[in-house]
Design a protein around this motif. Structure first.
Motif, PDB file in Angstrom:
ATOM      1  N   TRP A   1      35.264  43.442  46.199  1.00  0.00           N
ATOM      2  CA  TRP A   1      34.589  43.311  44.944  1.00  0.00           C
ATOM      3  C   TRP A   1      33.669  44.461  44.443  1.00  0.00           C
ATOM      4  O   TRP A   1      33.474  44.585  43.137  1.00  0.00           O
TER       5      TRP A   1
ATOM      6  N   VAL B   1      36.246  46.731  42.473  1.00  0.00           N
ATOM      7  CA  VAL B   1      36.205  46.147  41.269  1.00  0.00           C
ATOM      8  C   VAL B   1      35.070  45.917  40.342  1.00  0.00           C
ATOM      9  O   VAL B   1      35.276  46.368  39.181  1.00  0.00           O
TER      10      VAL B   1
ATOM     11  N   ALA C   1      36.482  44.036  33.478  1.00  0.00           N
ATOM     12  CA  ALA C   1      37.303  43.036  34.581  1.00  0.00           C
ATOM     13  C   ALA C   1      36.251  42.202  35.169  1.00  0.00           C
ATOM     14  O   ALA C   1      36.785  41.354  35.454  1.00  0.00           O
TER      15      ALA C   1
ATOM     16  N   ILE D   1      36.672  37.938  35.534  1.00  0.00           N
ATOM     17  CA  ILE D   1      36.732  37.251  36.837  1.00  0.00           C
ATOM     18  C   ILE D   1      35.612  36.116  36.763  1.00  0.00           C
ATOM     19  O   ILE D   1      35.939  35.003  37.411  1.00  0.00           O
TER      20      ILE D   1
ATOM     21  N   ARG E   1      34.420  33.911  43.453  1.00  0.00           N
ATOM     22  CA  ARG E   1      35.726  33.717  43.700  1.00  0.00           C
ATOM     23  C   ARG E   1      36.100  33.210  44.975  1.00  0.00           C
ATOM     24  O   ARG E   1      37.032  32.261  45.054  1.00  0.00           O
TER      25      ARG E   1
ATOM     26  N   GLU F   1      45.182  37.894  39.124  1.00  0.00           N
ATOM     27  CA  GLU F   1      44.690  37.623  38.033  1.00  0.00           C
ATOM     28  C   GLU F   1      43.665  38.629  37.400  1.00  0.00           C
ATOM     29  O   GLU F   1      43.173  38.424  36.242  1.00  0.00           O
ATOM     30  N   LEU F   2      43.675  39.771  37.850  1.00  0.00           N
ATOM     31  CA  LEU F   2      42.982  40.981  37.320  1.00  0.00           C
ATOM     32  C   LEU F   2      43.783  41.450  36.077  1.00  0.00           C
ATOM     33  O   LEU F   2      45.003  41.393  35.929  1.00  0.00           O
TER      34      LEU F   2
ATOM     35  N   ASP G   1      42.978  47.170  35.716  1.00  0.00           N
ATOM     36  CA  ASP G   1      42.263  46.839  37.128  1.00  0.00           C
ATOM     37  C   ASP G   1      43.195  46.825  38.271  1.00  0.00           C
ATOM     38  O   ASP G   1      43.118  47.356  39.375  1.00  0.00           O
ATOM     39  N   ARG G   2      44.408  46.091  37.840  1.00  0.00           N
ATOM     40  CA  ARG G   2      45.068  46.136  39.056  1.00  0.00           C
ATOM     41  C   ARG G   2      45.971  47.562  39.121  1.00  0.00           C
ATOM     42  O   ARG G   2      46.133  48.042  40.350  1.00  0.00           O
TER      43      ARG G   2
END
Length: 220
Positions: free
Chosen positions: A148, A151, A158, A162, A183, A196-197, A201-202
Motif C-alpha cells: 500500500w 500504491v 489511485a 481505493i 481493503r 481493481e486498481l 497503477d496496475r
C-alpha cells in the motif's frame, strides 16, 4: 500437418530447462508482456493480449511434468516452428485438447488464475504480500503495508479509487497503511485488489515488479 511453435522458445528456455527455470521464465515473460502495462485503447493491446495468452499456454503445458512429457514426445514426432503462432481457437495440427487447453474462454480464465497465483507468489517474495487466515480458516494472500505504500506513492487518483472514489490526494506510507487496513477488512486477496486498481497503477506495479524479478532471476 502444420509445424507447431516451440513452447520452449515461447518462454525463452532450453528444452533441457529445469522446472524452476521454466517458472522463472514465466515470471519474466508474463510480466513483460502483460496487457495491463499499456492502456486499454493502446494499439499494442491486442498483440500483448495474444502474447500473454501464448505465454500462459506454454507455461500451462511445461509446468506440469506429465503434460510436458507428452508435449516433448509430440514435439519430437511432429516438429516445431519458432515462427508459428498458436491459434486462438485451438485449431491447427497440434492436439491442444489433449493438453486441456479447451475453448478460448477457458484459456483466458485459466491464464488469469495461473498468473494470479504466480503474481501473488512474486509479491510475497518481494515483501508486498503475506498469507493470512480468515475467520473461516481459509488462507489468502493479502497486501502488506509495503504494497500500500507503493500504491500510495503512485497517485492521489489511485488512492481515491481505493477508498471508494473519494476526492483528495493522499500519498505516502501513512496513507498506504490506512488504505491497506480498509481493503484488508473486506477480505480481498492481493490479486483481487490489483485487478481493481486503475490501469495506470496496475502498469506501474507490473513494471516495478518486472524489474525486480528480472534482476533476481537473471542474477542467479
Amino acid at each position: 500437418m502444420a509445424r507447431q511453435r516451440d513452447l520452449y522458445k515461447v518462454l525463452g528456455v532450453s528444452p533441457k530447462a529445469t522446472q524452476q527455470e521454466i517458472r522463472n521464465a514465466y515470471k519474466r515473460e508474463s510480466l513483460k508482456s502483460h496487457p495491463d502495462r499499456v492502456p486499454a485503447d493502446s494499439a499494442e493491446r491486442p498483440a500483448r493480449t495474444r502474447r500473454f495468452q501464448e505465454i500462459n499456454d506454454a507455461y500451462y503445458t511445461l509446468s506440469d511434468t506429465s503434460r510436458r512429457r507428452e508435449y516433448d514426445a509430440t514435439r519430437l514426432a511432429d516438429g516445431v516452428d519458432e515462427e508459428y503462432d498458436i491459434p486462438q481457437g485451438g485449431a491447427g495440427g497440434f492436439p491442444w485438447s489433449a493438453f486441456g487447453f479447451g475453448s478460448a474462454a477457458d484459456r483466458e480464465q485459466r491464464a488469469s488464475e495461473q498468473f494470479g497465483s504466480v503474481f501473488e507468489e512474486m509479491l510475497r517474495e518481494e515483501g508486498l504480500a503475506s498469507d493470512a487466515t480468515d475467520a473461516d480458516g481459509r488462507t489468502q494472500t493479502r497486501p502488506t503495508s509495503r504494497f500500500w505504500s507503493i500504491v500510495g506513492g503512485i497517485s492521489g487518483g489511485a488512492l481515491g479509487f481505493i477508498i471508494g472514489n473519494a476526492p483528495g490526494a493522499l500519498a505516502g506510507a501513512v496513507a498506504g497503511n490506512r488504505l491497506g487496513a480498509v481493503r484488508d477488512a473486506k477480505g480481498k486477496s492481493v490479486y483481487e485488489v490489483f485487478l481493481e486498481l486503475p490501469q495506470t497503477d496496475r502498469a506501474r506495479l507490473l513494471s516495478e515488479l518486472a524489474a525486480k524479478v528480472f534482476q533476481t532471476t537473471m542474477g542467479r
